[in-house]
Design an enzyme around this catalytic site. Sequence first.
Site, PDB file in Angstrom:
ATOM      1  N   GLY A  94       0.829  -1.204   0.000  1.00  0.00           N
ATOM      2  CA  GLY A  94       0.000   0.000   0.000  1.00  0.00           C
ATOM      3  C   GLY A  94       0.857   1.244   0.000  1.00  0.00           C
TER       4      GLY A  94
ATOM      5  CE  LYS B 155       3.953   3.248   8.041  1.00  0.00           C
ATOM      6  NZ  LYS B 155       3.257   4.046   9.093  1.00  0.00           N
TER       7      LYS B 155
ATOM      8  CG  ASP C 286      -4.478  10.238  10.948  1.00  0.00           C
ATOM      9  OD1 ASP C 286      -5.565  10.728  10.587  1.00  0.00           O
ATOM     10  OD2 ASP C 286      -3.595   9.886  10.145  1.00  0.00           O
TER      11      ASP C 286
END
Length: 420
Positions: A96, A124, A221
């Site tokens: 992603g 990441k 978030d």
Amino acid sequence: MTNNETSKPWRPFGSKCCSADGQTIMGNMRTSKSDFSNNSSPIPSFRLLSFSDLSHSSSTHINEDLAQSFGGDLYDFKLSELRAITQNFSADYLLGEGGFGTVHKGFVDEKLRQGLKAQNVAIKLLDVQGRQGHREWLVEVILLGQLRYPHLVRLIGYCCEEEQRLLVYEFMPRGSLENHLFKRTGISTSLPWGTRLKIAIGAAKGLAFLHGAENPVIYRDFKTSNILLHSDFTPKLSDFGLAKLGPEGSDTQVTTRVMGTYGYAAPEYVSTGQLTTKSDVYSFGVVLLELITGRRAVEKSRCKNEQNLVDWAKPYLNSSRRLRYIMDQRLGGQYSVKGAKQVAHLAFQCISLNPKDRPRMPTVIETLEALLHCKDMAVSCGQWPVSNTKIGAANCRAQTRKGVQNKKSTSANSIPRKTV
């Protein structure tokens, strides 16, 4: 969304480049004696390490400071090692992409590091041109290096070489809640009602753990794309780059630059910059609405009065008769009527405009857990009657035509992912 500050290019070690409005992130993060702290691993006593300590450090010194603070709890990976296990971050390994950068799948074995368990991982990779930069990488390392809880994604290690910043997490095989609710690719069935409840409860426990610390951690978030799912649909919160330590003592709020994701951010935070744990509760309420309706928090493709999920759904939440009209059609009527009513009422409380009227997360958990064993199921599929559907569609088309005729420039409404 429009950035509230002039966007500047990221510079890795500028003066206070990592400061979170002057806050110190690493220290003795003592948790309260709540039920949620009982399931966490003990938090060791760290040498006080603030962002300013690293403001002029080289990557070598950052690695030394982090190694001294975390010892064997986190692994310091080399960039060459992470390149090798992802085929140089090949598109074939891509999981992603978000505001931070890309996420790739990899596999580490026990030979790579002593004590390392052989496992799939998610890596990441920071976009060095992005706005979030080094500060958010460091926030995530510091927070997840200290916090261990079943409903927080586990950070395995990190990489800091020159300007490169990477994070290595446990791999979550079912991806994000967002994918299951809204993206049909590769997912053939809808999430059953019971699974949605399980996900909501687990995510609520994650927030409750963060809020239960002596100095609360405000997530800032909370949204479906940051809720990752294990193979058994156990949810874990991820992406802590925007997290912030809450107030100390008698203070109830901190004031900070407004950041987050449009549609999830609490209105009082957007308007004043004043941040509390109740800001996270509002975001949780929005996610509850997404679980109920199968709609995104914001959908610009819909007619004007249906674009914002909170505004559209709110009038239906406290009426059993009307609630069925907004239930996710993909459930096919297979949900508890009593449970849906209670979840809708809870969502209504969470999205209250007055933060004081929003429940605390332990209350949210208690409410949701009481619904796990409801056996009643809806008789109908919960869809609008045909006549109402046609009327609604006609109204939407009329509003769309009117909007086109009266269209004006609204560049202020174009909001980047991470800034409200």
